[in-house]
Design an enzyme around this catalytic site. Structure first.
Site, PDB file in Angstrom:
ATOM      1  N   ASN A 190       1.906   2.953  -6.258  1.00  0.00           N
ATOM      2  CA  ASN A 190       3.072   3.820  -6.047  1.00  0.00           C
ATOM      3  C   ASN A 190       2.820   4.825  -4.927  1.00  0.00           C
ATOM      4  O   ASN A 190       3.750   5.251  -4.238  1.00  0.00           O
ATOM      5  CB  ASN A 190       3.430   4.548  -7.348  1.00  0.00           C
ATOM      6  CG  ASN A 190       3.816   3.586  -8.458  1.00  0.00           C
ATOM      7  OD1 ASN A 190       4.119   2.423  -8.197  1.00  0.00           O
ATOM      8  ND2 ASN A 190       3.799   4.041  -9.688  1.00  0.00           N
ATOM      9  N   GLU A 233       5.653  -2.779  -5.600  1.00  0.00           N
ATOM     10  CA  GLU A 233       6.592  -2.661  -6.741  1.00  0.00           C
ATOM     11  C   GLU A 233       7.964  -2.133  -6.318  1.00  0.00           C
ATOM     12  O   GLU A 233       8.493  -1.182  -6.919  1.00  0.00           O
ATOM     13  CB  GLU A 233       5.983  -1.775  -7.836  1.00  0.00           C
ATOM     14  CG  GLU A 233       4.797  -2.412  -8.505  1.00  0.00           C
ATOM     15  CD  GLU A 233       4.279  -1.690  -9.756  1.00  0.00           C
ATOM     16  OE1 GLU A 233       4.758  -0.586 -10.057  1.00  0.00           O
ATOM     17  OE2 GLU A 233       3.390  -2.253 -10.408  1.00  0.00           O
ATOM     18  N   GLU A 245      -2.293  -6.519  -9.288  1.00  0.00           N
ATOM     19  CA  GLU A 245      -2.576  -5.432 -10.237  1.00  0.00           C
ATOM     20  C   GLU A 245      -2.606  -6.044 -11.621  1.00  0.00           C
ATOM     21  O   GLU A 245      -1.583  -6.579 -12.086  1.00  0.00           O
ATOM     22  CB  GLU A 245      -1.519  -4.315 -10.175  1.00  0.00           C
ATOM     23  CG  GLU A 245      -1.673  -3.408  -8.979  1.00  0.00           C
ATOM     24  CD  GLU A 245      -0.721  -2.224  -8.985  1.00  0.00           C
ATOM     25  OE1 GLU A 245      -0.433  -1.680 -10.068  1.00  0.00           O
ATOM     26  OE2 GLU A 245      -0.281  -1.856  -7.884  1.00  0.00           O
TER      27      GLU A 245
HETATM   28  O1  AHR Z   1      -2.235   1.151 -10.798  1.00  0.00           O
HETATM   29  C1  AHR Z   1      -1.393   2.183 -11.202  1.00  0.00           C
HETATM   30  C2  AHR Z   1       0.075   1.953 -10.839  1.00  0.00           C
HETATM   31  O2  AHR Z   1       0.605   0.919 -11.605  1.00  0.00           O
HETATM   32  C3  AHR Z   1       0.331   1.543  -9.419  1.00  0.00           C
HETATM   33  O3  AHR Z   1       0.417   2.630  -8.585  1.00  0.00           O
HETATM   34  C4  AHR Z   1       1.648   0.843  -9.498  1.00  0.00           C
HETATM   35  O4  AHR Z   1       1.780  -0.154  -8.526  1.00  0.00           O
HETATM   36  C5  AHR Z   1       1.688   0.309 -10.919  1.00  0.00           C
HETATM   37  O5  AHR Z   1       2.861   0.621 -11.562  1.00  0.00           O
END
Ligand code: AHR
Length: 499
Positions: free
Chosen positions: A74, A175, A294
């Site tokens: 984010n 995201e 992720e």
């Molecule tokens: O990894 C933590 C957060 O999780 C990241 O910033 C985001 O991409 C996801 O929602």
């Protein structure tokens, strides 16, 4: 648990696909203490001359990472990469909106490249598709990858980096389907912006590989339409499509939690189908693969907003045995889906949602650290299509599921292989016969096990080695057959050698 006989059948001719080395990647975000106090801590007596924590570097090397995604997350969607390059005393401190923290920018793109070199991993950079422009994305590629003689490449050289960084993997945003994302877009708007960004980025350097943002998880209301729409628009300009997912035992239903692999597989299967659909619809010869960039367990409720502090303690989850067994299954799924899954990055590598925590005087490793380390070090060559017969355990979420979750690899060049087995039963040892079907003379070489009696058991600063992967006696193999006794709540790794 049902009491049927268990057998694991392995045939080195029955391959799925080569295992992409990039499945053993990590993710570093400017969030909490991942960068500052995690990998970079110049004031620490444990830091090297570049400010990198030596104990953290050693652990990361031990885990055999291959690729590292940076700088978010984010965070990426509000980040101006120019803030993080050039003389450190001139870099601005900024309010960082995603995690409500203060970002000092003392660590940026070039420091990240030094870090990647120190642990010998390929860098994977993100470009900002929230507040960022397609021009800024293209400029960053020029800054990193063009040799010299242009504004941005010369700026890099003036920052002390004469040689280009040659960054091959580029995430086009993060995201962007999530309403929480700075500059969130709908699928068509994002697809169009990502296409235009990727076009410019590839004109800067045609050898780069781009990653399109997929759904943030499979519970998003827009999933999987988001994926289809963005892919239909940007297909020819993308090489990978991202997936993100954070698992958790939110209802304290450990039996279901320990069957998480079924959910992971269905997520991959849906997106695999989406990729095939879009390729067919576009009559394309181009392929796009999945990048699970992720993944991790994350649900224990630590703070996520920093109250404008520098390097606040955010999302510092404590991981226990059940979490490690979920991680082991996740890695099994990576192998079983290696025909389509080519990149994966655990989020994150230290302190923030991580199996490794730093303190000023040391490093604590949780059990899932060892699960990852074993798979990343031994899963080489081809993933094998293993057939498993095992007793069933009942779960609320997935119905009856086999007690064993298995994957295997075989490297024809070295003639070495590995077998990875989770026994997800909470109570029962599973005795299984291992049957090697290809007629080769095979022996088991080494064996390790991570196990315990309490799924909630974890390591702590007081007892850091309570749960580690131990070497166990290597089971005998005769005429391609061996009997394994797998305790409940365990992850067992066996390596093989063929004559
Ligand atoms: O990894 C933590 C957060 O999780 C990241 O910033 C985001 O991409 C996801 O929602």
């Amino acid at each position: 648990m049902s009491t049927s006989k268990s057998q694991i059948f392995i045939d080195t001719n029955r391959t799925i696909a080569p295992i992409s080395p990039l499945l053993f990647g990590g993710f570093i975000e400017h969030m909490g203490r991942c960068v500052y106090e995690g990998i970079y801590d110049p004031k620490s007596p444990l830091a090297d001359e570049r400010g990198l924590r030596k104990d953290v570097l050693a652990a990361l090397k031990d885990q055999a990472y291959t690729v590292m995604r940076y700088p978010g997350g984010n965070f990426l969607s509000g980040y101006n990469w120019l803030d993080g390059v050039g003389p450190k005393e001139k870099r601005p401190s900024r309010r960082e909106l995603a995690w409500q923290s203060t970002e000092t920018n003392q660590f940026g793109t070039n420091e990240f490249m030094d870090f990647c070199q120190a642990i010998d991993v390929a860098p994977m950079l993100g470009v900002n598709m929230g507040t960022g422009t397609i021009q800024a994305a293209s400029d960053l590629v020029e800054y990193c990858n063009v040799d010299s003689g242009t504004y941005w490449s010369d700026l890099r050289a003036s920052h002390g980096y004469r040689q280009p960084h040659n960054v091959r993997y580029w995430c086009v945003g993060n995201e962007m389907d999530g309403p929480w994302q700075i500059g969130h877009l709908d699928a068509a708007a994002y697809g169009n912006k990502a296409l235009e960004a990727a076009k410019m980025m590839k004109w800067q350097d045609p050898s780069i590989k781009t990653v399109l943002c997929g759904s943030s998880n499979d519970q998003m209301p827009t999933y999987p339409d988001w994926d289809r729409t963005a892919l239909e628009i940007a297909w020819e300009h993308m090489d990978y499509h991202s997936m993100h997912y954070y698992a958790g035992n939110r209802d304290n239903d450990t039996a279901s939690y320990l069957a998480s692999a079924l959910g992971f597989e269905s997520f991959v299967d849906t997106l695999d189908g989406t990729l095939r659909y879009v390729k067919a619809k576009r009559r394309s010869k181009h392929d796009v693969y999945l990048s699970w960039d992720e993944w991790q367990v994350w649900y224990k409720g630590d703070p996520m907003q920093g109250d404008w502090a520098e390097a606040p303690h955010l999302a510092e989850e404590i991981y226990n045995l059940e979490d490690a067994l979920v991680v082991a299954q996740w890695l099994n799924v990576f192998l079983r889906k290696s025909h389509v899954l080519k990149i994966a990055c655990v989020a994150q590598i230290v302190n923030v949602i991580s199996w490794m925590h730093t303190r000023s005087d040391g490093l604590l490793k949780f059990p899932s650290y060892y699960a990852f380390k074993l798979v990343s070090n031994y899963a080489k060559g081809d993933a094998l299509d293993v057939t498993v017969k095992a007793p069933y355990v009942p779960t609320k979420t997935y119905g009856d599921v086999p007690a064993l979750d298995v994957s295997a690899s075989y490297d024809a060049e070295t003639q070495q292989g590995a077998i990875f087995v989770v026994n997800r039963s909470l109570t029962d040892t599973v005795t299984t016969e291992l049957v090697w079907q290809d007629g080769q003379e095979v022996c088991l070489d080494q064996a390790w096990q991570l196990s315990g009696s309490d799924p909630k058991e974890a390591n702590s600063w007081e007892e850091p080695n309570r749960l580690v992967a131990h070497a166990i006696p290597v089971p005998q193999m005769e005429n391609g057959r061996s009997t394994l006794s797998l305790p409940p709540l365990s992850f067992t790794v066996l390596t093989t050698r063929t004559a």
